[in-house]
Scaffold this motif. Structure first.
Motif, short mmCIF file in Angstrom:
data_model
loop_
_atom_site.label_atom_id
_atom_site.label_comp_id
_atom_site.label_asym_id
_atom_site.label_seq_id
_atom_site.Cartn_x
_atom_site.Cartn_y
_atom_site.Cartn_z
N ASN A 174 1.02 -1.15 0.09
CA ASN A 174 -0.03 0.02 0.02
C ASN A 174 0.87 1.18 -0.09
OD1 ASN A 174 -1.39 2.09 0.90
ND2 ASN A 174 -2.83 0.95 2.15
N LEU A 200 0.57 4.29 0.94
CA LEU A 200 0.41 5.11 2.02
C LEU A 200 1.32 4.65 3.12
CD1 LEU A 200 -3.11 6.87 2.47
CD2 LEU A 200 -0.69 7.79 2.74
N VAL A 201 1.17 3.22 3.39
CA VAL A 201 1.63 2.60 4.40
C VAL A 201 3.20 2.42 4.05
CG1 VAL A 201 2.13 0.48 5.72
CG2 VAL A 201 -0.20 1.02 5.00
N MET A 234 4.48 5.93 5.11
CA MET A 234 4.65 6.10 6.53
C MET A 234 6.06 5.64 7.10
SD MET A 234 0.76 5.61 7.32
CE MET A 234 0.81 4.67 9.07
#
Lengths: 178, 101
Positions: B28, B30-31, B34
């Motif tokens: 993912n 977004l992960v 992060m």
């Protein structure tokens, strides 16, 4: 005998590492973003324990104040979509875990080989005046280049956010057709 | 038992490992983003610890550069994630293979 600094270190280490694990493993990605913010905050507090309050305050401003909030906003914008196919397959997972374990072990062993645990305690912490002198003196060219990088990133973000009217109309047409 | 300065480096190594695990094992965007931030953060912690051990302000000054780079990276990166998501309603990096030869 456990003094207050040691207890604070243990608590903050648990917050940072726990928040990082939450960011990695949370099923709902928004909890992961909150865990990330907690991890940033834990690391910033560790900076206070390391007698670096100036850096710690900036860490909180930039990471907790800007980065974590931006990530939260993006999660809210993007959340509705599909998330399946998120994890890699089992073989790749095992390979990844082995790689990470090797990485952490080599990092920790090289840190301990450096013999830093016997290093003497420092009497006075460097003040922000020293940091400012260094930033505007020796590191001044780096500072200017970084200002350009920031300006370029703002331009890039604006370009990405610009909605092309032609593309929007085309997308609407396609949606009607399907 | 007292906490030695090398314990901070162990925490830093753990945080870096968690970040690396995320980039390697999640798909993912977004992960992964992060997790890249986590790795930058771990590097910051190591820099501040070394600055403390070696009595050198340079480590703390370098943290500011890392902060600026992280901020620039987040601005552009999250913009790209949102733009991709608007276009194809997915943020799984394996779907993005247009540039594959």
């Amino acid at each position: 005998m456990v003094d207050a600094t040691d207890a604070a270190f243990v608590a903050l280490a648990i917050v940072s590492v726990g928040g990082a694990i939450a960011a990695l493993e949370a099923k709902e990605i928004i909890y992961g973003a909150v865990g990330l913010a907690a991890s940033f905050f834990g690391v910033a507090s560790l900076f206070f324990l390391l007698d670096s309050p100036f850096v710690a305050v900036f860490q909180i401003t930039v990471y907790v104040g800007a980065v974590a909030v931006l990530v939260l906003f993006t999660v809210m914008l993007v959340r509705e979509g599909r998330w399946f196919g998120d994890s890699v397959g089992p073989t790749a997972s095992v390979a990844g875990l082995i790689t990470v374990a090797a990485l952490v072990i080599s990092l920790v062993s090289s840190f301990f080989a450096a013999g830093l645990s016997n290093a003497s305690e420092q009497a006075s912490a460097p003040s922000f005046v020293d940091i400012g002198k260094l930033l505007t003196g020796q590191f001044a060219p780096v500072l200017e280049i970084l200002a350009l990088v920031l300006a370029a990133s703002v331009l890039g973000a604006l370009t990405l956010a610009k909605v092309d009217p032609g593309a929007k109309a085309q997308a609407a047409n396609e949606r009607e057709r399907s | 038992m007292t906490v030695a300065l090398s314990d901070y480096l162990v925490v830093s190594a753990l945080l870096f490992g968690i970040g690396a695990a995320g980039v390697l094992m999640r798909r993912n965007a977004l992960v992964m983003f992060m997790c890249i931030e986590l790795m930058l953060n771990a590097a910051n912690l190591a820099l501040v610890t070394f600055a403390r051990v070696l009595h050198d302000v340079g480590g703390q000054a370098t943290v500011f550069f890392v902060l600026v780079v992280a901020a620039a990276e987040v601005t552009v990166g999250l913009g790209i994630v949102v733009a991709i998501f608007r276009k194809r309603n997915s943020a799984v990096v394996d779907d993005l293979h247009e540039l594959q030869g």
